[in-house]
Design an enzyme around this catalytic site. Structure first.
Site, PDB file in Angstrom:
ATOM      1  N   GLY A 210       0.735  -1.191   0.028  1.00  0.00           N
ATOM      2  CA  GLY A 210      -0.166   0.058  -0.036  1.00  0.00           C
ATOM      3  C   GLY A 210       0.890   1.209  -0.025  1.00  0.00           C
ATOM      4  N   ASP A 230       8.131  -3.866   8.701  1.00  0.00           N
ATOM      5  CA  ASP A 230       6.903  -4.490   8.829  1.00  0.00           C
ATOM      6  C   ASP A 230       6.820  -5.631   9.829  1.00  0.00           C
ATOM      7  OD1 ASP A 230       3.836  -4.527   8.345  1.00  0.00           O
ATOM      8  OD2 ASP A 230       4.322  -3.592   6.532  1.00  0.00           O
ATOM      9  N   ASN A 280       4.513   5.562   8.996  1.00  0.00           N
ATOM     10  CA  ASN A 280       3.410   5.175   8.451  1.00  0.00           C
ATOM     11  C   ASN A 280       2.751   4.070   8.485  1.00  0.00           C
ATOM     12  OD1 ASN A 280       2.177   4.839   5.458  1.00  0.00           O
ATOM     13  ND2 ASN A 280       3.103   2.778   5.780  1.00  0.00           N
ATOM     14  N   GLY A 282       0.044   1.784  10.463  1.00  0.00           N
ATOM     15  CA  GLY A 282      -1.181   2.504  11.482  1.00  0.00           C
ATOM     16  C   GLY A 282      -2.502   1.222  10.757  1.00  0.00           C
ATOM     17  N   LYS A 287     -15.642   1.162  14.799  1.00  0.00           N
ATOM     18  CA  LYS A 287     -16.659   0.905  15.725  1.00  0.00           C
ATOM     19  C   LYS A 287     -17.371   2.194  16.182  1.00  0.00           C
ATOM     20  CE  LYS A 287     -17.786  -3.736  15.698  1.00  0.00           C
ATOM     21  NZ  LYS A 287     -18.803  -4.216  14.978  1.00  0.00           N
ATOM     22  N   ALA A 290     -20.034   3.396  21.210  1.00  0.00           N
ATOM     23  CA  ALA A 290     -21.008   2.506  22.132  1.00  0.00           C
ATOM     24  C   ALA A 290     -20.811   1.054  22.003  1.00  0.00           C
ATOM     25  CB  ALA A 290     -22.212   2.782  21.910  1.00  0.00           C
ATOM     26  N   TYR A 345      -9.617   6.038  16.095  1.00  0.00           N
ATOM     27  CA  TYR A 345      -8.610   6.295  14.754  1.00  0.00           C
ATOM     28  C   TYR A 345      -8.348   7.914  14.719  1.00  0.00           C
ATOM     29  CZ  TYR A 345      -6.667   6.298   9.832  1.00  0.00           C
ATOM     30  OH  TYR A 345      -5.992   6.274   8.816  1.00  0.00           O
TER      31      TYR A 345
END
Lengths: 439, 439
Positions: A210, A230, A280, A282, A287, A290, A345
């Site tokens: 990516g 990685d 980079n 992440g 969600k 709640a 996030y």
């Protein structure tokens, strides 16, 4: 990743249909190919301030022409001479007659004085007004045109070349409507602008695929030796990338307690230093609050934000980041605007912005810069897996009417990483095609 | 102005249809009625920092309860105790269990320390991260819930009441996803919070109709004597507004050379001072830059920006703005994000932001504050005349899925105008229902 609509809209039949139906008209953006010059054609320079002449000179030395008839590849306006709101009329006078004389994927750059460094409120007000003008031009000119506002501090006239080269080149294809600040700095121009990172050692986290893979490739293209990091589970694609760019692969889980120490040992033993650190790596764990489990909060915050702090602090404590060092962190549009289902996030990515802004003055004393990129909708495996309506919404709701490519993020990071970018620190630049979504 | 879709979507049949079709679900926003208390019901206060206790105390004194079972009218979290990114977990711990316990049109306020005043980069990073969290909550909680981040400077604990009252009350119905900064100040709390402007003299420009009329009415409701200013051509509606609120009407063209002097004379003779100046007068002259006539640039810039500068300077030079004075300017979302066809308007409104930010420190020495509101899509005659698709787009693309009312802008201005708001200066607050459109 493919965007079949943009391909179709650029065929003869597609163009006609798109026009008739009033659909978005994404143009095929010009992108940089290795070996191309940064700047070419005619870049018209206007305005009367402390920058017009030095800029004309550096553009000519870079291979562009700065006067003559259109169509132009770029329009650069020096607004540093504007002293109050009535003087803003100079923007109109320069841009109105040439607004239709830009080539497709043309470039607009307005140069101003940082309002906070102006001598009085009226001047600061006029300089601050430039932002509304530039963002409107970026929305209005279309056909792949980008427009940016660059605030150049008094005394930073010599520090602006890497930024102009980036913003006028196809490297900034998906960067638009941005405000960049250039401060005074001792800039060592790269010996070779097509290999500006020659001799540098770079670390890229999350480099197996990516956006991270694209970053590693672009830094290598620009001459750096890239250490691709990685998690062990991504060992195979990681090695493939590292081999392909003649870099090194480093399997490491950044959440493990000893990760910072292992990085320190790695660079101490192999290179004795690391010049460029790109955070980079992440994850997302979407969600609503709640329904979010504790774990989704904790693991995300640790990878996206806390691990960056730990790594920076360890490398700095071990004196591995030399003067001229560069840290570039990947934030996100969510970190700027927030997003439903992304309290975790967005908090982590807003934190990255804070990390960059508030470490910048501390690192300046060491000759190290720190900046962030905030990607918008970038075509990756992650976005390819989105539901169609969400994906198309994200793709089209920006001034380019299309998603960006991982390389667009990578080029922006390479600009920050350049030795020529010593005057850039504490900046957050969105790579989002001027997404309509914002804060 | 009517929004028939919102009315329909709040009928029994409408609610069912809207749900089934996946359409936007605008709730009928609760708005303030004269005489209502600002705060009521139970406002749960959490977090461990320097603000939780003082805030509990002021909420109880204001008539709210601060503990007990939900549903809650508000959730207030004191995040000033969060010292680094790992501490952000406290946000999750507080909000996760109560995220569904807010009443419709509930209120979320997170209190932080301004990152630039934090002791170290890790604390600053964590405090900056709050912004991503709050903006996400504002997008996610729905049902008319608003969420804001209030940065309270150390030492400003006593200056926060007017802001909490506003943000927890129905007065802020259309303000969401905003970041507000409260600084230390000598605050004189209003004797009566339902008539906080008692005894004050206010000037409102462009007061004959629309947003300006609403501002005049709200300031009068709050106790001010309002001088309503508009151009002579609007003399009739202007008089009607002024008479209705027992204020004064002043016909004046702000672009005329002698306008500042005439204002000085007016206030010198009548009141000897003007406590509150609201710069609301403004025009649009939309055209793409290529098609824009010189005149459209000049007249707009003069009314929207330069005239504000001239009036402020004249009133200050004549010593007519006393200590405790308030200037509030109307900017616009276009000034933040730019807009196609509005290079002139966006530049002027971005300039207003600069005017506010860079005059704030100068005016602080005189005890005068200056702030701006930036309206998003507000239902007025102007928006009613938009083409349907544009209008519906603007109306629905925000977290409230509806346009705001002129009164929403007016309430925000009244908050800045309050004697209790001495700690607020240099702020720009959007009144946009957290519009998705941004910069």
């Amino acid at each position: 990743m493919s965007d079949r609509y943009t391909s179709f809209a650029n065929t003869t039949a597609g163009r006609a249909m798109v026009k008739r139906l009033g659909l978005p008209e994404p143009v095929r953006l010009r992108r940089y190919r290795a070996g191309d010059p940064d700047i070419e054609g005619t870049v018209l320079v206007g305005g009367a301030g402390r920058l017009a002449e030095p800029v004309r000179k550096l553009l000519r030395e870079g291979g562009a022409s700065t006067e003559g008839e259109g169509p132009y590849t770029g329009l650069v306006f020096d607004a540093t001479g504007i002293a109050d709101s009535t003087g803003l009329r100079a923007l109109y006078d320069f841009f109105h007659p040439v607004a239709r004389s830009l080539r497709p994927c043309g470039r607009v750059v307005v140069l101003g004085t940082p309002p906070e460094e102006c001598g009085n409120p009226r001047e600061a007000t006029a300089q601050r007004a430039l932002e509304g003008f530039v963002r409107s031009v970026a929305k209005e000119f279309g056909r792949g045109t980008t427009a940016q506002l660059v605030y150049v501090a008094p005394g930073a006239e010599d520090a602006v070349e890497s930024t102009l080269r980036f913003l006028l080149s196809p490297k900034s294809a998906y960067v638009s409507g941005q405000v960049v600040r250039v401060g005074a700095a001792d800039v060592t121009a790269p010996a070779n602008w097509t290999r500006p990172l020659e001799g540098k050692v770079a670390l890229v986290t999350g480099a197996a695929r990516g956006i991270g893979e694209a970053i590693a490739r672009v830094l290598a293209r620009d001459g750096a030796h890239v250490v691709c990091l990685d998690v062990p589970a991504a060992g195979q694609p990681l090695s493939a990338v590292a081999n392909d760019i003649k870099g090194s692969a480093l399997q490491l889980d950044l959440t493990s307690t000893d990760a910072p120490q292992r990085l320190v040992e790695y660079f101490s033993e192999r290179n004795g230093r690391v010049d460029i650190v790109v955070h980079n790596a992440g994850i997302t764990r979407d969600k609503t609050l709640a329904r979010m489990s504790e774990d989704k909060w904790d693991v995300l915050m640790d990878i996206n934000l806390s691990s960056q702090e730990r790594v920076n602090d360890a490398l700095l404590a071990a004196d591995l980041l030399p003067s001229g060092g560069r840290i570039v962190a990947v934030s996100s549009m969510s970190g700027i605007a927030g997003n439903r289902g992304q309290t975790n996030y967005a908090a982590s990515k807003a934190g990255v912005i804070g990390l960059v802004q508030f470490n910048a003055p501390v690192l300046a004393s060491k000759g190290v810069t720190i900046n962030a990129v905030a990607p918008g909708f970038i075509e990756t495996q992650m976005t390819a897996a989105m539901p169609m309506v969400v994906r198309e919404g994200g793709r089209r709701m920006n001034s380019m009417s299309q998603g960006g490519q991982p390389v667009d993020v990578a080029e922006t990071i390479a600009w920050f990483a350049s030795p020529g970018s010593a005057g850039l620190t504490g900046n957050v630049v969105r790579v989002c095609g001027q997404s309509l979504l914002g804060a």
